[in-house]
Design a protein around this motif. Structure first.
Motif, short mmCIF file in Angstrom:
data_model
loop_
_atom_site.label_atom_id
_atom_site.label_comp_id
_atom_site.label_asym_id
_atom_site.label_seq_id
_atom_site.Cartn_x
_atom_site.Cartn_y
_atom_site.Cartn_z
N VAL A 1 42.32 26.64 44.42
CA VAL A 1 42.33 26.95 42.99
C VAL A 1 43.43 26.16 42.31
O VAL A 1 44.61 26.28 42.68
CB VAL A 1 42.54 28.46 42.74
CG1 VAL A 1 42.69 28.74 41.24
CG2 VAL A 1 41.41 29.28 43.33
N ALA B 1 45.56 26.18 39.44
CA ALA B 1 45.90 27.28 38.54
C ALA B 1 46.83 26.86 37.41
O ALA B 1 47.97 27.32 37.31
CB ALA B 1 46.50 28.44 39.33
N SER C 1 39.07 24.99 39.19
CA SER C 1 40.18 24.89 38.24
C SER C 1 40.06 26.05 37.25
O SER C 1 38.96 26.46 36.89
CB SER C 1 40.15 23.57 37.48
OG SER C 1 39.04 23.51 36.60
N SER C 2 41.19 26.58 36.83
CA SER C 2 41.16 27.67 35.85
C SER C 2 40.55 27.19 34.54
O SER C 2 39.90 27.96 33.82
CB SER C 2 42.56 28.24 35.63
OG SER C 2 43.49 27.23 35.32
N ALA D 1 36.82 27.11 35.13
CA ALA D 1 36.37 28.47 35.32
C ALA D 1 36.26 29.22 34.00
O ALA D 1 35.34 30.02 33.80
CB ALA D 1 37.31 29.21 36.27
N THR E 1 38.76 32.70 36.64
CA THR E 1 39.04 32.01 37.90
C THR E 1 38.58 32.85 39.08
O THR E 1 37.97 32.33 40.03
CB THR E 1 40.54 31.71 38.01
OG1 THR E 1 40.92 30.84 36.93
CG2 THR E 1 40.88 31.05 39.33
#
Length: 264
Positions: A78, A80, A115-116, A119, A226
């Motif tokens: 992830v 973030a 990726s946030s 997402a 996410t």
């Protein structure tokens, strides 16, 4: 059958929230699905102040982080930091995710990279929202970049609030319950949904359900989006209690029913 998933988090060095909210959501989920457990493993990119220049410099370190986390044979990675991606220009999350996926695969770990930033776009689209109102902690020029990025994906941002906090550590210390009152200044009259935190460093999890009940609109965040995308990529049920509409059992049931009807 019990299964333990290793999750790799690529985070800014000054981020104090993503390793708090993602574990909190997935630990709450274990109350519903105790057979699925998660461990969390982080690699950090140096960043203290949320400026376009510092974000761009930080982003170059994400490749190293992907190598380090793939050494641990994580089940998913992830990225973030939403604004680090969105400040690079429309669609950059696709390039970043593909590049980091290739790096992890080359290092023997062919796993999904979420990726946030990507997402959040996917989360908004998943619930069918065409128009959103958002809250960010950023200075107004960076909020404008986030708005432009979201709108480039075909989603209209009807209103935004910028809290104008540039120090990333200070962002992480903002009281999430203040958001319950902050949204009083957010024009939601034309919005289909509210993004309570368009930043993974600004805590919002304790307020999401309360704000959703207050506004009577779907409420999501970069962090809840996410987790939704992460669970979907792992083939797991994307449900977390008290984390807003996107992760609710009600939305999952609706999404499942719609998917079933298209297969008939």
């Amino acid at each position: 059958m019990n299964r333990d998933y290793r999750l790799g988090l690529i985070v800014p060095s000054s981020n104090t929230t993503m390793e708090k909210e993602i574990p909190a959501m997935l630990q709450a989920r274990q109350q519903l699905l105790p057979e699925e457990t998660f461990t969390f493993h982080s690699s950090r990119m140096r960043m203290m102040h949320v400026t376009k220049e510092e974000l761009a410099k930080m982003d170059t370190e994400s490749d190293r982080c992907a190598v380090e986390l793939s050494d641990a044979r994580c089940d998913a990675l992830v990225y973030a930091c939403l604004v680090a991606i969105m400040s690079q220009g429309a669609g950059y999350h696709c390039l970043s995710e593909d590049r980091l996926s290739a790096i992890a695969k080359e290092n023997g770990t062919p796993v999904p990279v979420i990726s946030s930033a990507g997402a959040l776009i996917d989360g908004i689209q998943a619930i069918g929202a065409k128009k959103v109102a958002i809250v960010t902690p950023y200075m107004k020029p960076l909020t404008k970049m986030v708005v432009d990025y979201i709108e480039a994906a075909g989603i209209e941002v009807t209103d935004s609030i910028s809290l104008e906090v540039s120090d990333n550590l200070a962002v992480g210390k903002l009281d999430p319950l203040n958001l319950i009152n902050i949204v009083d200044n957010l024009d939601i009259s034309k919005a289909d949904a509210v993004v309570l935190s368009a930043c993974v460093q600004m805590q919002s999890l304790p307020a999401i359900q309360k704000v959703q009940e207050k506004l009577n609109l779907p409420v999501l965040s970069a962090a809840t989006s996410t987790v939704y995308k992460l669970l979907k990529e792992l083939g797991l049920k994307p449900v977390v209690p008290n984390a807003g509409y996107l992760l609710s059992e009600a939305f999952h049931s609706k999404e499942t029913a719609e998917k079933s009807s298209t297969l008939v």
